[in-house]
Design an enzyme around this catalytic site. Structure first.
Site, mmCIF file in Angstrom:
data_model
loop_
_atom_site.group_PDB
_atom_site.id
_atom_site.type_symbol
_atom_site.label_atom_id
_atom_site.label_comp_id
_atom_site.label_asym_id
_atom_site.label_seq_id
_atom_site.Cartn_x
_atom_site.Cartn_y
_atom_site.Cartn_z
ATOM 1 C CG ASP A 68 50.907 45.508 49.529
ATOM 2 O OD1 ASP A 68 50.496 46.370 49.923
ATOM 3 O OD2 ASP A 68 51.986 45.214 49.482
ATOM 4 N NE ARG A 95 52.672 42.538 61.311
ATOM 5 C CZ ARG A 95 53.321 43.694 60.610
ATOM 6 N NH1 ARG A 95 52.600 44.348 59.708
ATOM 7 N NH2 ARG A 95 54.441 43.723 60.820
ATOM 8 C CD GLN A 126 50.629 42.299 56.896
ATOM 9 O OE1 GLN A 126 51.129 43.443 57.337
ATOM 10 N NE2 GLN A 126 49.617 42.040 57.273
ATOM 11 N NE ARG A 148 58.619 48.077 57.579
ATOM 12 C CZ ARG A 148 57.211 48.201 57.534
ATOM 13 N NH1 ARG A 148 56.614 49.519 57.109
ATOM 14 N NH2 ARG A 148 56.321 47.090 57.501
ATOM 15 C CG HIS A 154 55.845 42.453 55.379
ATOM 16 N ND1 HIS A 154 56.341 42.575 56.901
ATOM 17 C CD2 HIS A 154 54.752 43.463 55.450
ATOM 18 C CE1 HIS A 154 55.826 43.681 57.246
ATOM 19 N NE2 HIS A 154 54.808 44.087 56.563
ATOM 20 C CB CYS A 199 49.790 43.910 54.143
ATOM 21 S SG CYS A 199 50.115 45.190 53.089
#
Ligand code: CP
Ligand code: NVA
Length: 307
Positions: A221, A289, A135, A105, A132, A261
């Protein structure tokens, strides 16, 4: 090194590969739910490198690797040499000689690409400024579980055209569905940064209600992503009319689901009524996930397993 398969953005896998991964996810999830041991990655080691904060990504990768019989090591910028200027290429050479798979990340996509180019083992994108992918794999698996195939369906993205939005747009091209995006002026999707090949799977709307109209899935988001904190005050003002609330859900299909998310800010990008309401599937989305990433690690390390 050319033969190593990485997962750096959504389009690194084909539709056939996603079909396989979703089938494996279902099977792996069933094993987990019925307390059956499945250890295909015994003695394998995952290294997780975090240059930004995380709850779900760390937990799901670390727990997932343990559940597959392997182990996971956590590194962050603060207490490794990564934060002290060691070149990413050197770090990749060393880390990939001591491990079997790496999850990163970080900030710019370019960093993870440089790491992957110097890695002997698969590298997985656990979020960059641009993308991402893990996700969206979880989100699409969640949609399929709840409503069946996503092909031909409409996803409404309300808010910032960020890493999660870009990944939805790539996924739409690969899995053949539509994304309606509504952002405030000045925050529109940049097709090149999103890594899009065509524009026929997405449409931009200035009015968020128009974007949500008739959607099968409404999602949003945070208004300020990690790394953009300096813009927070300005963004709070600019995004004020882009909250997903009950009125917006009412114009979507009556069986539309709501996704986020997480982490979420109730009262900013989503009202409490929506995220805590009956159309919200955010807890399944977060749990998935774990399951999709286990299928992904299995695939990157062992290829197509069928059992
Ligand atoms: N959704 C997500 O990636 O959450 P974390 O930032 O907690 O990992
Ligand atoms: N867009 C958010 C997602 C967090 C999981 C960020 O990058 O901070």
């Amino acid at each position: 090194m050319a033969l190593v398969k990485h997962y750096l953005q959504f389009r690194d896998l084909t539709r056939t590969e996603y079909d396989h991964l979703f089938a494996r996810t279902r099977w792996i999830k069933e094993q987990f739910k019925s307390y059956k041991q499945y250890w295909p990655l015994t003695d394998r080691t995952l290294v997780m490198i975090f240059e930004k904060a995380s709850t779900r990504t760390r937990l799901s990768f670390e727990a997932g690797m343990h559940q597959l019989g392997g182990s996971a090591i956590y590194l962050n910028t603060r207490d490794s040499q990564l934060g002290r200027g060691e070149p990413v290429e050197d770090a990749a050479q060393v880390i990939s000689r001591m491990s079997d798979v790496v999850m990163i990340r970080t900030f710019e996509q370019e960093i993870i690409e440089r790491f992957a180019a110097n890695s002997r083992v698969p590298v997985i994108n656990g979020l960059t400024n641009e993308y991402h992918p893990c996700q969206i794999m979880a989100d699409i698996f969640t949609f399929i579980e709840q409503r069946g195939s996503i092909q031909g369906k409409t996803v409404a993205w309300i808010g910032d055209s960020n890493n999660v939005c870009n990944t939805w747009l790539q996924a739409a091209e690969i899995l053949d569905f539509n994304v309606h995006v509504s952002t405030p002026p000045g925050y529109e999707v940049e097709a090149e940064r999103a890594g899009l090949y065509g524009t026929d799977h997405f449409e931009q709307f200035s009015d968020p209600m128009e974007a949500a109209k008739g959607a099968d899935l409404v999602t949003t988001d945070v208004w300020t992503s990690m790394g953009f904190e300096a813009e927070n005050e300005e963004r709070m003002r600019d995004f004020a009319d882009w909250q997903v609330d009950a009125d917006m859900m009412r114009v979507a299909k009556s069986d539309a689901v709501f996704m986020h998310c997480l982490p979420a800010h109730r009262g900013e990008e989503v009202s409490a009524e929506v995220i805590d309401g009956p159309q919200s599937v955010v807890w399944d989305e977060a749990e998935n996930r774990l399951h999709v990433q286990k299928a992904l690690m299995e695939y990157l390390l062992l290829g197509r397993v069928n059992n």
